[in-house]
Design a protein around this motif. Structure first.
Motif, PDB file in Angstrom:
ATOM      1  N   SER A  24     -21.902 -31.771   9.653  1.00 64.83           N
ATOM      2  CA  SER A  24     -21.822 -30.426   9.086  1.00 64.83           C
ATOM      3  C   SER A  24     -23.070 -30.002   8.316  1.00 64.83           C
ATOM      4  CB  SER A  24     -20.601 -30.315   8.169  1.00 64.83           C
ATOM      5  OG  SER A  24     -20.555 -31.369   7.226  1.00 64.83           O
ATOM      6  N   THR A  56     -15.509 -31.400  13.662  1.00 59.52           N
ATOM      7  CA  THR A  56     -16.597 -31.234  12.710  1.00 59.52           C
ATOM      8  C   THR A  56     -16.176 -31.845  11.380  1.00 59.52           C
ATOM      9  OG1 THR A  56     -17.333 -29.210  13.823  1.00 59.52           O
ATOM     10  CG2 THR A  56     -18.115 -29.577  11.570  1.00 59.52           C
ATOM     11  N   ALA A  58     -16.711 -32.934   7.282  1.00 58.02           N
ATOM     12  CA  ALA A  58     -17.273 -32.464   6.018  1.00 58.02           C
ATOM     13  C   ALA A  58     -16.412 -33.006   4.875  1.00 58.02           C
ATOM     14  CB  ALA A  58     -17.301 -30.937   5.968  1.00 58.02           C
ATOM     15  N   GLY A 101     -21.748 -30.853   2.958  1.00 54.77           N
ATOM     16  CA  GLY A 101     -22.099 -31.069   4.350  1.00 54.77           C
ATOM     17  C   GLY A 101     -22.477 -32.527   4.525  1.00 54.77           C
TER      18      GLY A 101
END
Length: 303
Positions: A24, A56, A58, A101
């Motif tokens: 991320s 994804t 994170a 991130g």
């Protein structure tokens, strides 16, 4: 500690369907809004098009996450209050309720906790040029965490021969997809021979399964050369990297700030071509990672 999973990722993992982890930092620190969100969605779509489920990764308000919703992507993309986390930073991010991130090393760690075995990124970190002894945590995470990482090689700004030597020392299997030459992110040939060449996703899945059967306990690195149509000339990018390194030294840029500084300079001097190449290689890596995940799921080699 188990990460929170999105519904589609949870279903895929429960049924043995192929899943691909995605980092991320491309959202939080890699590109400006809204380009970062557009690219993030395009990478997820590329994974889906090859028959796998994107996850994804994170940290959101102190929770490890694998699979993000639209609101999460927007928050990371705007970047306000969002930090950048390598694997060493995850404990602080969780305990202090941060949103972060995740870099390559942190994404690998969270993917493994979630039970995801394949991860696509742009390029990995490595040994920095010069005598400063700066070595990316990506390498030590590859040595410790059983996740297959698909990338476009080591970032061009780094010392690639020394990075390959370090990976050998750390016992990390390194292969290049479809080439005898190890790539260098923006260019298809780093000047180094690849330790191993494999030409199909099925071969990669088979080698990964055999490696795991030996009990090696490391990750595996799959280098996927940037598509030829989007590669930058090696001579041009080499000269620009040297100039950017001199500028970083002159401006006192150190540590984790070096890589974003250099990449930003390269994008500026190439009038955006470096950013365009970056996007294309990430998409290419996502497609290959999805095909490998599908091959592993079909053969039952990932557990």
């Amino acid at each position: 500690m188990k990460p929170d999973l999105s519904d589609d990722v949870a279903r895929a993992l429960a049924t043995g369907a192929p899943v691909v982890a995605l980092e991320s930092t491309i959202l939080s620190h890699g590109m400006p809004w809204p380009r970062n969100a557009e690219v993030g969605r395009a990478v997820e779509d590329a994974v889906r098009a090859e028959g796998a489920v994107p996850a994804t990764v994170a940290v959101v308000e102190g929770r490890l996450r694998a699979g993000l919703g639209a609101a999460d992507i927007e928050r990371l993309g705007h970047g306000e209050g969002v930090v950048k986390a390598a694997s060493r930073d995850l404990g602080a991010a969780v305990a202090l309720g941060r949103t972060a991130g995740t870099t390559v090393s942190a994404t690998m760690r969270i993917a493994r906790l979630a039970g995801i075995g394949v991860f696509a990124t742009g390029g990995i970190g490595g040994v920095h040029r010069g005598e400063g002894g700066d070595v990316s945590a990506d390498l030590t995470e590859l040595a410790a965490t059983d996740v297959l990482v698909v990338c476009a090689g080591v970032k061009s700004i780094l010392d690639i021969p020394r990075t390959l030597e370090m990976l050998e020392t750390l016992r990390v299997p390194v292969v290049t997809y479809g080439s005898d030459r190890f790539p260098a992110f923006y260019t298809r040939d780093s000047g180094c021979a690849s330790p191993e060449r494999l030409d199909t996703s099925e071969q990669i899945a088979a080698v990964r399964a055999a490696t795991r059967a030996t009990g090696l306990g490391t990750g595996m690195l799959v280098a996927n050369p940037i598509p030829e149509a989007h590669a930058l000339p090696a001579e041009e990018i080499g000269a620009e990297i040297d100039a950017a390194l001199r500028a970083a030294e002159a401006e006192g840029v150190r540590g984790k700030d070096v890589t974003p500084f250099l990449l930003g300079r390269l994008n500026a001097v190439t009038e955006g071509r470096a950013l365009g190449a970056n996007v294309e290689l990430v998409l290419s890596n996502a497609r290959l990672a999805a095909r490998i995940a599908v091959a592993e799921a079909s053969s039952g080699t990932w557990v």
